[in-house]
Design a protein around this motif. Structure first.
Motif, PDB file in Angstrom:
ATOM      1  N   GLU A   1      31.377  43.319  35.908  1.00  9.55           N
ATOM      2  CA  GLU A   1      30.644  42.293  35.166  1.00  9.55           C
ATOM      3  C   GLU A   1      31.310  41.952  33.834  1.00  9.55           C
ATOM      4  O   GLU A   1      31.182  40.832  33.344  1.00  9.55           O
ATOM      5  CB  GLU A   1      29.201  42.720  34.931  1.00  9.55           C
ATOM      6  CG  GLU A   1      28.363  42.714  36.194  1.00  9.55           C
ATOM      7  CD  GLU A   1      26.907  43.012  35.936  1.00  9.55           C
ATOM      8  OE1 GLU A   1      26.528  43.351  34.793  1.00  9.55           O
ATOM      9  OE2 GLU A   1      26.118  42.904  36.894  1.00  9.55           O
ATOM     10  N   LEU A   2      32.010  42.902  33.259  1.00  9.08           N
ATOM     11  CA  LEU A   2      32.709  42.672  31.990  1.00  9.08           C
ATOM     12  C   LEU A   2      34.130  42.142  32.194  1.00  9.08           C
ATOM     13  O   LEU A   2      34.841  41.874  31.226  1.00  9.08           O
ATOM     14  CB  LEU A   2      32.744  43.966  31.170  1.00  9.08           C
ATOM     15  CG  LEU A   2      31.380  44.447  30.674  1.00  9.08           C
ATOM     16  CD1 LEU A   2      31.502  45.843  30.074  1.00  9.08           C
ATOM     17  CD2 LEU A   2      30.798  43.470  29.666  1.00  9.08           C
ATOM     18  N   GLY A   3      34.545  42.000  33.449  1.00 13.91           N
ATOM     19  CA  GLY A   3      35.864  41.459  33.751  1.00 13.91           C
ATOM     20  C   GLY A   3      37.003  42.448  33.623  1.00 13.91           C
ATOM     21  O   GLY A   3      38.165  42.073  33.639  1.00 13.91           O
ATOM     22  N   ARG A   4      36.682  43.734  33.521  1.00 18.67           N
ATOM     23  CA  ARG A   4      37.717  44.767  33.382  1.00 18.67           C
ATOM     24  C   ARG A   4      38.288  45.206  34.721  1.00 18.67           C
ATOM     25  O   ARG A   4      39.397  45.733  34.782  1.00 18.67           O
ATOM     26  CB  ARG A   4      37.134  45.993  32.691  1.00 18.67           C
ATOM     27  CG  ARG A   4      36.706  45.739  31.274  1.00 18.67           C
ATOM     28  CD  ARG A   4      36.178  47.026  30.672  1.00 18.67           C
ATOM     29  NE  ARG A   4      35.494  46.757  29.429  1.00 18.67           N
ATOM     30  CZ  ARG A   4      34.501  47.478  28.956  1.00 18.67           C
ATOM     31  NH1 ARG A   4      34.068  48.531  29.628  1.00 18.67           N
ATOM     32  NH2 ARG A   4      33.928  47.160  27.821  1.00 18.67           N
ATOM     33  N   ARG A   5      37.494  45.071  35.776  1.00 17.44           N
ATOM     34  CA  ARG A   5      37.926  45.467  37.119  1.00 17.44           C
ATOM     35  C   ARG A   5      37.532  44.371  38.095  1.00 17.44           C
ATOM     36  O   ARG A   5      36.670  43.549  37.797  1.00 17.44           O
ATOM     37  CB  ARG A   5      37.264  46.792  37.520  1.00 17.44           C
ATOM     38  CG  ARG A   5      37.704  47.895  36.564  1.00 17.44           C
ATOM     39  CD  ARG A   5      37.255  49.247  36.936  1.00 17.44           C
ATOM     40  NE  ARG A   5      37.863  49.699  38.176  1.00 17.44           N
ATOM     41  CZ  ARG A   5      37.516  50.834  38.756  1.00 17.44           C
ATOM     42  NH1 ARG A   5      36.600  51.609  38.216  1.00 17.44           N
ATOM     43  NH2 ARG A   5      38.083  51.206  39.883  1.00 17.44           N
ATOM     44  N   HIS A   6      38.145  44.407  39.265  1.00 18.57           N
ATOM     45  CA  HIS A   6      37.886  43.374  40.263  1.00 18.57           C
ATOM     46  C   HIS A   6      37.425  44.034  41.553  1.00 18.57           C
ATOM     47  O   HIS A   6      38.086  44.953  42.045  1.00 18.57           O
ATOM     48  CB  HIS A   6      39.137  42.541  40.503  1.00 18.57           C
ATOM     49  CG  HIS A   6      39.643  41.918  39.249  1.00 18.57           C
ATOM     50  ND1 HIS A   6      39.035  40.831  38.659  1.00 18.57           N
ATOM     51  CD2 HIS A   6      40.662  42.247  38.433  1.00 18.57           C
ATOM     52  CE1 HIS A   6      39.673  40.503  37.559  1.00 18.57           C
ATOM     53  NE2 HIS A   6      40.679  41.362  37.393  1.00 18.57           N
ATOM     54  N   PRO A   7      36.308  43.556  42.113  1.00 21.66           N
ATOM     55  CA  PRO A   7      35.801  44.166  43.344  1.00 21.66           C
ATOM     56  C   PRO A   7      36.655  43.787  44.552  1.00 21.66           C
ATOM     57  O   PRO A   7      37.250  42.715  44.592  1.00 21.66           O
ATOM     58  CB  PRO A   7      34.392  43.578  43.469  1.00 21.66           C
ATOM     59  CG  PRO A   7      34.466  42.274  42.752  1.00 21.66           C
ATOM     60  CD  PRO A   7      35.454  42.480  41.632  1.00 21.66           C
ATOM     61  N   SER A   8      36.676  44.675  45.527  1.00 24.71           N
ATOM     62  CA  SER A   8      37.379  44.396  46.783  1.00 24.71           C
ATOM     63  C   SER A   8      36.564  43.385  47.591  1.00 24.71           C
ATOM     64  O   SER A   8      35.398  43.108  47.295  1.00 24.71           O
ATOM     65  CB  SER A   8      37.523  45.685  47.591  1.00 24.71           C
ATOM     66  OG  SER A   8      36.235  46.133  48.002  1.00 24.71           O
ATOM     67  N   HIS A   9      37.175  42.874  48.649  1.00 25.54           N
ATOM     68  CA  HIS A   9      36.460  41.956  49.536  1.00 25.54           C
ATOM     69  C   HIS A   9      35.270  42.656  50.170  1.00 25.54           C
ATOM     70  O   HIS A   9      34.220  42.050  50.380  1.00 25.54           O
ATOM     71  CB  HIS A   9      37.398  41.422  50.625  1.00 25.54           C
ATOM     72  CG  HIS A   9      38.450  40.513  50.081  1.00 25.54           C
ATOM     73  ND1 HIS A   9      38.209  39.205  49.746  1.00 25.54           N
ATOM     74  CD2 HIS A   9      39.750  40.728  49.796  1.00 25.54           C
ATOM     75  CE1 HIS A   9      39.310  38.660  49.285  1.00 25.54           C
ATOM     76  NE2 HIS A   9      40.271  39.574  49.297  1.00 25.54           N
ATOM     77  N   GLU A  10      35.428  43.935  50.456  1.00 29.94           N
ATOM     78  CA  GLU A  10      34.333  44.714  51.048  1.00 29.94           C
ATOM     79  C   GLU A  10      33.135  44.776  50.102  1.00 29.94           C
ATOM     80  O   GLU A  10      31.994  44.579  50.516  1.00 29.94           O
ATOM     81  CB  GLU A  10      34.822  46.124  51.382  1.00 29.94           C
ATOM     82  CG  GLU A  10      33.767  46.985  52.047  1.00 29.94           C
ATOM     83  CD  GLU A  10      34.241  48.396  52.324  1.00 29.94           C
ATOM     84  OE1 GLU A  10      33.386  49.287  52.329  1.00 29.94           O
ATOM     85  OE2 GLU A  10      35.447  48.596  52.516  1.00 29.94           O
TER      86      GLU A  10
END
Length: 80
Positions: free
Chosen positions: A64-73
């Motif tokens: 939510e803070l833009g520090r990490r990116h979720p996988s497609h899963e």
């Protein structure tokens, strides 16, 4: 009244379809802003949603803070 531009119709966290709209004056939301907005619309805490989709609360917070990116899963679990 500003013109409204339909953005995206997407499944919304286990309860039907959520339609998000923006005006021509508004900048497009980033993926992390959109995830936070949907979570807040459904009145989930970060911990509740993280548990529901099988990730840690710190990971979801970082997304939510833009520090990490979720996988497609993870994104697909958010959409259910």
């Amino acid at each position: 009244m500003p013109d409204v531009v339909p953005m995206l119709i997407t499944p919304g966290l286990n309860s039907g379809v959520v339609e998000c709209k923006r005006t021509m004056d508004e900048p497009m939301k980033t993926q992390n802003e959109y995830i936070r907005e949907l979570r807040e619309q459904k009145d989930y805490s970060v911990r509740e949603l993280a548990k529901k989709i099988g990730v840690s609360a710190p990971f979801l917070s970082d997304v939510e803070l833009g520090r990490r990116h979720p996988s497609h899963e993870v994104l697909s679990r958010l959409a259910l």
